[in-house]
Design an enzyme around this catalytic site. Structure first.
Site, PDB file in Angstrom:
ATOM      1  N   SER A 112       0.084 -17.700 -54.813  1.00 45.83           N
ATOM      2  CA  SER A 112      -0.757 -16.921 -55.715  1.00 45.83           C
ATOM      3  C   SER A 112      -1.720 -17.857 -56.447  1.00 45.83           C
ATOM      4  O   SER A 112      -2.459 -18.606 -55.810  1.00 45.83           O
ATOM      5  CB  SER A 112       0.118 -16.110 -56.681  1.00 45.83           C
ATOM      6  OG  SER A 112      -0.646 -15.165 -57.384  1.00 45.83           O
ATOM      7  N   GLU A 228      -4.664 -14.074 -48.443  1.00 41.30           N
ATOM      8  CA  GLU A 228      -3.966 -12.870 -48.923  1.00 41.30           C
ATOM      9  C   GLU A 228      -4.486 -12.580 -50.314  1.00 41.30           C
ATOM     10  O   GLU A 228      -5.128 -13.425 -50.933  1.00 41.30           O
ATOM     11  CB  GLU A 228      -2.443 -13.091 -48.933  1.00 41.30           C
ATOM     12  CG  GLU A 228      -1.956 -14.266 -49.770  1.00 41.30           C
ATOM     13  CD  GLU A 228      -1.798 -13.968 -51.264  1.00 41.30           C
ATOM     14  OE1 GLU A 228      -1.696 -12.789 -51.627  1.00 41.30           O
ATOM     15  OE2 GLU A 228      -1.803 -14.925 -52.054  1.00 41.30           O
ATOM     16  N   HIS A 294       1.894 -11.335 -51.536  1.00 39.45           N
ATOM     17  CA  HIS A 294       2.553 -10.707 -52.676  1.00 39.45           C
ATOM     18  C   HIS A 294       3.526  -9.590 -52.305  1.00 39.45           C
ATOM     19  O   HIS A 294       3.953  -8.819 -53.167  1.00 39.45           O
ATOM     20  CB  HIS A 294       1.495 -10.193 -53.657  1.00 39.45           C
ATOM     21  CG  HIS A 294       0.847 -11.282 -54.441  1.00 39.45           C
ATOM     22  ND1 HIS A 294      -0.071 -12.155 -53.888  1.00 39.45           N
ATOM     23  CD2 HIS A 294       0.990 -11.662 -55.732  1.00 39.45           C
ATOM     24  CE1 HIS A 294      -0.472 -13.012 -54.810  1.00 39.45           C
ATOM     25  NE2 HIS A 294       0.147 -12.740 -55.933  1.00 39.45           N
TER      26      HIS A 294
END
Length: 321
Positions: A112, A228, A294
């Protein structure tokens, strides 16, 4: 390439919080994640400021940088694992001692928002970093075995290995309700067939794009790019962010897209529509709905490492050196 030594049983892993603070985790979550890492054979220690928390649920730049430097400086520490993601890890980039980090290579893993620091370290030092579970990820009770298996394969073994799809995946808020989980069958999907070999870069798309125009952005030419994004994206921002990255990247050899969360509304129809806009993606292998990002579970992959992507057979082989 500057490749850190693989983790071994008994190694010390330092937990740091270069983005959000560990204070947002429950006491039970910290306890269970620590116990699970210890059950894998690691010694777990924490950075001095890992649980400091301010208005933005983080710590000062000085303290976060200090914890990172101390983790790389300490010869007893063999791996550095981030507590969790967040929004502000890129604040640290001008203040990191890349000479210190490069001269003390060790496993550095998170995902992330951690994409900013991991990518910057690789770009500035040539050191391979890793996109994979946070410390907090190890507090997940149900269906964590596949995720842990590929964490160990990527960070502990020296032999190359193939990533293959998980049996099932989930987009639920497992950290709020560990007992009532909802799962769906996994299917990695092919947009364009092909075979490619190249260095691996990427992870969280919107975070990676923060590095454009800075000295912390790596050269993506001839690489296989993994991207992502989380629930805060929407189809239009995904399209814009992907376009921006491709314009910076130039000619890449392959593209792998992690599975989107349901709340993002980035459906298969939208993904294929967005990919179809770009002529350069019609001639290279492209996979989507792949097990990283995620949703759970996620595999671990080396930023700056090497991969062989065979989109026809839906396989990714990683060279873990």
């Amino acid at each position: 390439m500057n490749v850190p030594a693989k983790l071994q049983l008994g190694d010390e892993i330092r937990i740091v919080a270069p983005s959000r603070s560990g204070a947002i985790l429950s006491e039970e979550g910290v306890k269970s994640a620590t116990e699970r890492l210890e059950s894998l054979g690691y010694k777990v220690t924490f950075g001095k400021y890992a649980f400091e928390s301010d208005l933005h649920h983080s710590a000062s730049i000085e303290h976060r940088v200090g914890d990172l430097h101390e983790a790389f400086r300490d010869p007893a520490v063999k791996g550095v694992l981030t507590v969790i993601g967040g929004f502000n890890s890129n604040e640290l980039l001008p203040y990191l001692d890349y000479d210190l980090i490069g001269k003390n290579p060790k496993v550095f893993c998170g995902y992330s928002d951690i994409t900013a620091i991991a990518t910057a370290i690789t770009a500035k030092t040539g050191m391979v970093t890793y996109s994979g579970p946070h410390f907090s990820s190890f507090s997940m009770d149900i269906d964590r075995e596949w995720q842990t298996e590929f964490f160990k394969k990527c960070l502990m073994q020296k032999e190359r290995f193939a990533l293959t799809p998980s049996e099932q995946w989930s987009d639920d808020s497992w950290y709020l309700d560990q007992e009532n989980r909802s799962f769906e069958p996994t299917e990695w999907k092919v947009y364009n067939e092909g075979l490619a070999r190249g260095r691996v870069f990427g992870a969280n798309l919107c975070t990676l794009n923060l590095l454009q125009g800075t000295e912390y952005m790596p050269d993506l030419r001839d690489s296989i790019v993994f991207i992502e994004d989380d629930e805060m994206t929407i189809p239009e921002t995904f399209a814009r962010d992907l376009t921006s990255l491709l314009q910076v990247a130039g000619d890449i050899r392959g593209l792998v897209i992690g599975r989107f969360q349901r709340e993002s509304k980035v459906s298969e129809e939208h993904i294929r529509y967005v990919l179809g806009k770009h002529p350069m993606l019609q001639h290279i292998p492209v996979l989507y709905d792949v097990d990283f990002g995620h949703t759970q579970p996620m595999f671990t992959f080396p930023i700056g490492g090497e991969a062989v992507l065979d989109s026809k057979d839906c396989t990714i082989e990683l060279n873990v050196f």
